[in-house]
Structure formats: C-alpha cells, structure tokens
Design an enzyme around this catalytic site. Structure first.
Site, short mmCIF file in Angstrom:
data_model
loop_
_atom_site.label_atom_id
_atom_site.label_comp_id
_atom_site.label_asym_id
_atom_site.label_seq_id
_atom_site.Cartn_x
_atom_site.Cartn_y
_atom_site.Cartn_z
N GLU A 139 41.13 17.59 35.98
CA GLU A 139 39.89 17.67 35.23
C GLU A 139 39.95 18.76 34.16
OE1 GLU A 139 37.05 17.31 38.22
OE2 GLU A 139 35.43 16.79 36.87
N GLU A 195 9.40 45.48 50.83
CA GLU A 195 8.01 45.43 50.39
C GLU A 195 7.64 46.58 49.47
OE1 GLU A 195 5.55 44.99 53.84
OE2 GLU A 195 5.67 42.81 53.72
#
Lengths: 93, 508
Positions: B68, B311
């Site tokens: 490819e 957080e």
C-alpha cells in the site's frame, strides 16, 4: 526499424513461462522484427533483479525499448492483447 | 500434509505490551496470522510494531512487505513511534519488500500468472537478513490491483505455505468494511491464515473505543473476547488485558492509618494494608478532605503517596489542603507526595489508565488516591468504565498499594452512582459520607458500610470540618433513615428502647 528490448521475468522453467517465451518469439517473428532482443530472467536465481524492478507477478514481460516502458503480466495467451500491449497494432488499420 | 500428527504450535513473544498476555504467549511460531480491521483501526502500526519489538527486544530481524504505502512514507509515518527504521535498515535488521504501486509502470494482464516474483523477493529478503518475522501489509491492496480473486487466493495460500516452510512467523493485514461482519473485505483472506486477530475502532455513545480480539489460533490457546487497547504517540500499541486480569486478594492483617485517628478507630484500628477503599458522598460532604487526610497521614508516617485529581486544579487542591493545615508543597518537595492533575476529557479512558500505570511504575507509591473516580464516568461508556475501574484496582492490588477512591453521588441526600454499582463489589471497604438534616440544619454524617476482613463500627457518626480538617463526633442516636437519604428523627427514648431489644452488636 526500431530495436526492441524485451525482458521476461519468470519463476523457474514452468509450462507457463515456456508458453510466454514461445508467444513472444512467435509474435516478434510474425511482425518481421529481426532486431529484437529477449532477455529471460529467472527470479528464483536472481531475486535481486526482481527486487530492483519491483516484480510481483510472473511471468512479467517488460518492454524497455522502444519507449514508452510497458509491463505485461501473464502467460501472454491472448495474442491481440499482447500486440496492443507491445504497441504492435498498426495504426492504419 | 507435512505433519500427520499435528502438535500444538509454540508461540513467539510479539513484544507488543499486553498482547502476549491476551494471546497466551504471543503469535504461533512459524505460522501466518491475519490481522483484520477497518480503516484507521491500527493494523499497519500493529504489524510494524511486531517487527520493531522483535528488533529491540529480541534481536530478531524482520521483513516488511508493503502493498500500500511506499517505504518512504512508512519510514516517515512510523518514526514518530520512536522506531528508527532507517537505522535498522542499515544494520540489516529491517528490510522492505516494496510492492507498492508507486513508481511502477502500469501493468496489463494478458493470461494467467502467479506471484512467483513476489515470493522470490520475500524469500530472498528473509534469507539475506536471517529474518524470523515477516509482515505483509495489506492484502486488500493486492486484490485491488489484480481482479482475479480466485487466483489471488490460491497465490496467497502458496505464500503462506512458503513462509511456513522457511520457518518465519508472519502477520498479514487485511481490511474490513464493517466492525462486526465478515472478517475481511474479500471474504476469502481468512482461509489463508490459521490464525485471525481482529482490531476494532468502534464508536460507542460518541466515544471511540479500540479493541483487539483473537478470533482463532488454530491448535493453540488464547484469551477470548475483546480487549481494549490504545495507541500511544511514542510507543505504539498497548493492549490492556483487563477482563483477563486476575483479582489477587491478599489477606493482609497489617493496618495503615487513614490519616484520621477517629476514622481509624471506626475501622477497627485503621485501613487494611493493600485494601481498596471507596469513599462515597454528595458534593461537599468531605471526600476531598478525606483524601487529603489519607495522603497527608500516609506521608507523615513515611509512605510514598500518589494522588490523581480529576476534579480540582493543583492550586485549588493545595489551597484547600493548606487551609486544613495539611499543605502538600513541602511533602512534594521531599518527594513523598506526587500529585497528578488532569481533566478527564483530556484523554481517553484507556490512555488515562495507562498514564496511571506509568505513574505507579515510576513513583512506586505505598498508597494512591483517585479524586474522583466518578469524574471518569463522563468520558466513558458503562462497559469502558467498568473495565477502567477493574484495571485500576488490579494495578493497585498488583503493586500492593492501599487505595482510596472517591465517588460523587448524584443527589445531595445520598443514593448510589454508577461508579458504586460497578466498584462496590471490587472494593474492600466502603465509607459513606451523607448529609443529615437536623432541626433545619445541614449536618454531615459518616459511616463505614463495609470492611472486608475486619470488624468495624456500625454507627453513623457526625462529621464536622474546621480549620484542622475533619473530626468525627458522636453517633446520630435519634435519627433514622440517613442511608436511605430520608433522615427522620425519633425520640431518644424510642432509640434506647430499640437498642434494648436488639443485638447490641448490630446497633451498639
């Protein structure tokens, strides 16, 4: 008359490769090509040449001269297609 | 044909992290394995990594047959993973067989042909470099170039047989058009290989999830099912063998402090070493404070502590901790504490997990805290999240680390979150933090819900927070329904009467 240089890459002497060689000789003689050179390269013996030319399929016929460069893959059993591939179909027809 | 008594094929370690685990030891040696996947599933990277790991980890040379992309593009694209292909090529460790369509004059097919040329080139490259690994990338491109599928199938069988005869372990990649359907686009490649691996890149609830599945290994074992994997920009493929991880439960009797002597007392003398503790509570109930105690208390007794904060920012975290008189700065300078802050959205869940693992491997902590685990729910599917929690737990168990994870409940009064549903059976201990409404006032309650392998207090006690952190007070004797999120006051006399008629161990 232009000089023809043809290289045929085969993988060992098989029925298929013998058929291809016979076809090429036949076509060249029928076309009256005295000046043609056919080089047969067995990739099993010379794999590096196949590598350099990036040969995948066998047999592969490479028309190196006259330009343009052409590649024909297969046992060349179809004569018409072979002639077209080699640019040997007369233009006037 | 060649062997009448089929024996179990041995395996060759691929060196691809995690893969050798899910494959029970690697790829079947001297066999061809098909790697099938849709566009963008990472086939070429996986295949190239098979060669790269072979060179760097085992000193085995490899041959890359490309149909490819041309070698030039491959060298450039794969360089970013840290694979110095050019250097390996000059050292004779890596060889390309270039079968890409680039720079090859157009071919006309006239009659029958075979792939003798390719075969000769591959064999030549293998012999010349004494290679033990071969990659063919990809089959779809071969089919695209020549129309005769039946001929190509026969030729591929021949190539597979020939690779087997020369004793190399090979990977062949193939495209698939859908994630769950036929194995490969032309529906015939799977017959070529005795072994099939499928790479998937599935969009699930707007999140990309990569998985690897070994569909078959003829005559030898492998783990079943899909395993998540990720592709790291500087390392390539990492398979995360979560579902196959064994949960090793060490029964440790030694105790470590939670950072709060009062909580230690509630837990029967401290948290169990190597145990995983889940702290569940609504926002503002004191989860981050408990994490701060846990880290600070650990560092004070010489533990190395690692905190993952998802957080709050580093500044916020530091300010809060200092506000409670438990600043991290000095401890971080001394190398006892390491804080890693990240937004959950900054990476995929698999990437987060791998980063956590890298930090654990690098820092070698005695205890880790994750604040909060439920923040990770935002970026994951239910299944992905469960795997994340499992993975995290097993890393911690594996490294014999005490872990404290927090989970935020969706409602103020309690209830359970998805996090808890998935993790509660995995964790060793669960501590609940709850709001309790008393006489029109919000108070906080703390209870040890479960503690594997230890006695613990059954009271729901009052939790108060001041400038020196958290303090645990007396039990709420005259309130019921706290756990259900519906506190109801009862007369103290009723509570005492109830205590009289029940087992003292249950209510104390």
């Amino acid at each position: 008359m232009t000089k023809h240089l043809l290289k045929l890459y085969i993988a060992g002497r098989t029925e298929r490769s013998d058929l291809a060689i016979a076809r090429i000789n036949e076509v060249c003689q029928s076309k009256g090509m005295e000046e043609f050179e056919l080089v047969v390269i067995d990739v099993l013996e010379r794999p590096q040449l196949a590598e350099d030319e990036k040969i995948l399929a066998t047999p592969t016929l490479v028309k190196e001269l006259p330009p343009p460069l052409k590649r024909i893959v297969g046992d060349l059993s179809d004569k018409e297609k072979l002639l077209i591939g080699l640019d040997l179909v007369p233009r006037s027809q | 044909m060649d062997d009448l008594m089929p024996s179990t094929p041995e395996k060759m370690e691929s060196g691809i992290p995690g893969f050798d685990f899910v494959s029970d030891g690697g790829l079947p040696i001297a066999r061809t394995t098909l790697v099938s996947g849709s566009a963008g599933s990472g086939k070429t990277i996986f295949a190239a990594q098979f060669l790269a790991e072979g060179i760097t980890k085992y000193g085995q040379a490899g041959v890359f047959v490309t149909f490819e992309e041309c070698p030039k593009d491959l060298r450039r694209n794969l360089r970013s993973f840290g694979w110095a292909i050019e250097d390996w090529e000059s050292a004779g460790k890596w060889a390309f067989v270039d079968a890409s369509p680039e720079l090859v004059p157009e071919e006309v097919v006239v009659g029958d042909f075979d792939f003798g040329g390719l075969l000769a080139r591959v064999e030549h490259a293998v012999r010349r470099h004494s290679a033990s690994r071969v990659v063919i990338d990809s089959l779809g491109a071969v089919f695209g170039r020549y129309e005769r599928s039946s001929r190509i199938r026969m030729e591929l069988l021949r190539i597979a047989a020939s690779l087997r005869a020369i004793g190399v372990t090979a990977l062949i990649t193939a495209e698939r058009t859908e994630e769950y359907g036929t194995i490969a686009r032309f529906g015939i490649e799977e017959f070529v290989a005795d072994n099939v691996i499928i790479l998937r890149n599935v969009l699930e609830e707007e999140k990309r999830r990569r998985t690897i599945e070994i569909l078959k290994f003829r005559g030898t074992s492998h783990r079943k099912g899909e395993f998540p994997f990720t592709i790291l920009p500087h390392g390539g493929v990492i398979v995360i063998p979560l579902s196959a991880m064994e949960l090793k439960q060490r029964s440790s009797d030694s105790r470590v402090t939670s950072g709060s002597p009062e909580l230690d007392a509630m837990c029967g003398g401290g948290l169990l070493n190597d145990s995983i503790v889940l702290v569940s509570g609504a926002t503002g109930t004191g989860k981050t404070l408990m994490v701060t105690h846990f880290i600070h208390g650990g560092a004070a007794q010489g533990d190395r502590c690692l905190l993952f904060a998802y957080e709050e920012s580093r500044e916020q975290l530091g300010r809060n901790a200092s506000g409670w008189g438990m600043g991290f700065e000095e401890l971080e300078r001394q190398g006892k504490v390491k804080i890693v802050c990240a937004y959950p959205e900054s990476a995929s869940l698999e990437d987060h997990l791998i980063r956590i693992k890298e930090h654990i491997d690098e820092f070698r902590p005695n205890r880790i805290a994750v604040d909060s685990l439920s923040a990770m729910e935002r970026i994951a599917t239910v299944r992905g999240f469960r795997e994340f929690v499992l993975g995290l737990t097993s890393f911690a168990k594996d490294a014999e680390i005490t872990g404290l994870f927090t989970s935020t409940t969706p409602t103020l009064t309690g209830g359970t979150s998805v996090t808890e549903a998935h993790i509660s059976s995995i964790t060793d201990s669960i501590i609940l933090l709850r709001y309790v409404e008393l006489f029109g006032e919000m108070r906080r309650g703390i209870a040890v819900l479960k503690m594997r392998g230890s006695r613990h207090e059954k009271d729901i006690r009052e939790l108060s927070i001041d400038g020196s952190g958290m303090h645990i007070g007396t039990p709420f004797r005259n309130v019921t329904g706290i756990l259900a999120g519906n506190p109801v006051q009862v007369a103290l006399t009723d509570a005492l009467r109830l205590q009289d008629i029940t087992d003292s161990d249950v209510l104390r």
